[in-house]
Design an enzyme around this catalytic site. Structure first.
Site, PDB file in Angstrom:
ATOM      1  N   SER A   8       1.101  -0.921   0.194  1.00  0.00           N
ATOM      2  CA  SER A   8       0.286   0.437   0.026  1.00  0.00           C
ATOM      3  C   SER A   8       1.054   1.086  -0.190  1.00  0.00           C
ATOM      4  CB  SER A   8      -1.083  -0.147   1.129  1.00  0.00           C
ATOM      5  OG  SER A   8      -1.393   1.518   0.815  1.00  0.00           O
ATOM      6  N   HIS A  32      -1.205  -0.824  -4.303  1.00  0.00           N
ATOM      7  CA  HIS A  32      -2.622  -0.214  -3.771  1.00  0.00           C
ATOM      8  C   HIS A  32      -2.520   1.302  -3.387  1.00  0.00           C
ATOM      9  CE1 HIS A  32      -6.407  -0.460  -1.465  1.00  0.00           C
ATOM     10  NE2 HIS A  32      -5.599  -0.172  -0.848  1.00  0.00           N
ATOM     11  N   ASP A  34      -4.954   4.013  -2.412  1.00  0.00           N
ATOM     12  CA  ASP A  34      -6.186   4.591  -1.318  1.00  0.00           C
ATOM     13  C   ASP A  34      -6.358   6.125  -1.950  1.00  0.00           C
ATOM     14  OD1 ASP A  34      -7.071   2.862   0.565  1.00  0.00           O
ATOM     15  OD2 ASP A  34      -4.839   3.061   1.133  1.00  0.00           O
ATOM     16  N   MET A  36      -8.683   9.157  -1.300  1.00  0.00           N
ATOM     17  CA  MET A  36      -9.368   9.627   0.098  1.00  0.00           C
ATOM     18  C   MET A  36      -9.720  10.914  -0.421  1.00  0.00           C
ATOM     19  SD  MET A  36      -6.611   8.348   3.328  1.00  0.00           S
ATOM     20  CE  MET A  36      -6.444   6.286   3.432  1.00  0.00           C
ATOM     21  N   HIS A  65      -8.438   1.852  -4.599  1.00  0.00           N
ATOM     22  CA  HIS A  65      -9.319   2.047  -3.485  1.00  0.00           C
ATOM     23  C   HIS A  65     -10.256   3.151  -3.627  1.00  0.00           C
ATOM     24  CE1 HIS A  65     -10.405   1.123   0.580  1.00  0.00           C
ATOM     25  NE2 HIS A  65     -11.675   0.933   0.086  1.00  0.00           N
ATOM     26  N   MET A  67     -12.066   5.898  -1.717  1.00  0.00           N
ATOM     27  CA  MET A  67     -12.656   5.813  -0.189  1.00  0.00           C
ATOM     28  C   MET A  67     -13.044   7.283  -0.501  1.00  0.00           C
ATOM     29  SD  MET A  67     -10.107   3.913   3.379  1.00  0.00           S
ATOM     30  CE  MET A  67      -8.689   4.283   1.764  1.00  0.00           C
ATOM     31  N   MET A 136     -12.210  -4.458   4.701  1.00  0.00           N
ATOM     32  CA  MET A 136     -11.273  -3.587   5.716  1.00  0.00           C
ATOM     33  C   MET A 136     -11.411  -4.135   7.444  1.00  0.00           C
ATOM     34  SD  MET A 136     -10.266  -0.981   3.574  1.00  0.00           S
ATOM     35  CE  MET A 136      -9.555  -0.198   5.059  1.00  0.00           C
ATOM     36  N   ASP A 174      -7.598  -5.492   4.413  1.00  0.00           N
ATOM     37  CA  ASP A 174      -6.667  -3.667   4.194  1.00  0.00           C
ATOM     38  C   ASP A 174      -6.594  -3.994   5.670  1.00  0.00           C
ATOM     39  OD1 ASP A 174      -5.451  -1.907   4.048  1.00  0.00           O
ATOM     40  OD2 ASP A 174      -6.356  -1.017   2.248  1.00  0.00           O
TER      41      ASP A 174
END
Length: 220
Positions: A8, A32, A34, A36, A65, A67, A136, A174
């Site tokens: 990540s 990975h 993220d 946000m 991913h 979010m 998660m 994760d």
């Protein structure tokens, strides 16, 4: 099942990200990323410009991913940026099946993510549309949180659901995934480990990945 590891980038060295990636890229099954928005989760992170830069530099798959609230407003920019896998939270949209189909129609593997307290029945009727689900194991928003052990029951139940339906499902996990918790989630049925701190903040990131990938069901 072979164990896959997705480092990540949330825990990579922000000022030396390329160096962080170069250390692990040949051992990693994907990177990975993220995303946000500061609304769905209380933090801000990367955007499509990073995904585009990674795609222009590396051939490794990019597991993106989202979010974010209303992920349907974001998917096009990450499709264009070069995501290989693109996932969103079932809690964040009213029409998850429509969004899954849209992503797959653009030749990208879609996945759905569930927060720790979100029950599996929210995706029960979507399993036929999926070959990847992200569970998660912490509440999303920040790296370095403590693993939530009640997630193990959910992972086990999801694997049983997939097996019953004959679905070859990648179950990703994760949050708090390290060499202590990895055997637990693998025993429960996960086969894709997303890990940040325990890889990038270790003295030997490569050794951590090798050890994670060597874990087998019979060893736990």
């Amino acid at each position: 099942m072979d164990i896959k590891v997705y480092p990540s980038l949330l825990s990579a060295d922000l000022l030396n990200m390329e160096r962080s990636i170069e250390i692990v890229k040949d051992l990693s099954d994907a990177l990975h990323v993220d995303i946000m928005d500061g609304h769905f989760v209380p933090n801000l992170s990367y955007g499509p410009s990073l995904v585009k830069a990674l795609r222009n530099r590396y051939s490794i798959p990019l597991n993106v991913h989202l979010m974010v609230e209303k992920p349907e407003n974001f998917v096009d920019m990450f499709i264009e940026a070069g995501a290989s896998h693109l996932g969103f939270h079932v809690e964040a949209t009213h029409h998850p099946q429509r969004l899954l189909k849209y992503i797959r129609d653009h030749n990208i593997r879609p996945f759905i993510t569930l927060n720790p307290a979100t029950p599996l029945n929210t995706i029960e009727y979507l399993l036929g549309e999926l070959d990847m689900v992200l569970i998660m194991t912490v509440n999303p928003g920040y790296g370095g949180q403590e693993f939530l052990h009640f997630s193990l029951k959910k992972i086990k139940s999801l694997r049983e659901m997939a097996d019953k339906e004959g679905i070859n499902l990648d179950i990703m996990v994760d949050g708090g995934i390290d060499l202590h918790t990895a055997p637990l989630v693998i025993e429960a049925g996960a086969n894709v480990l997303i890990s940040g701190n325990s890889i990038f903040n270790s003295e030997n990131p490569r050794e951590v990945i090798i050890k994670m990938k060597s874990i087998r069901y019979k060893e736990v």
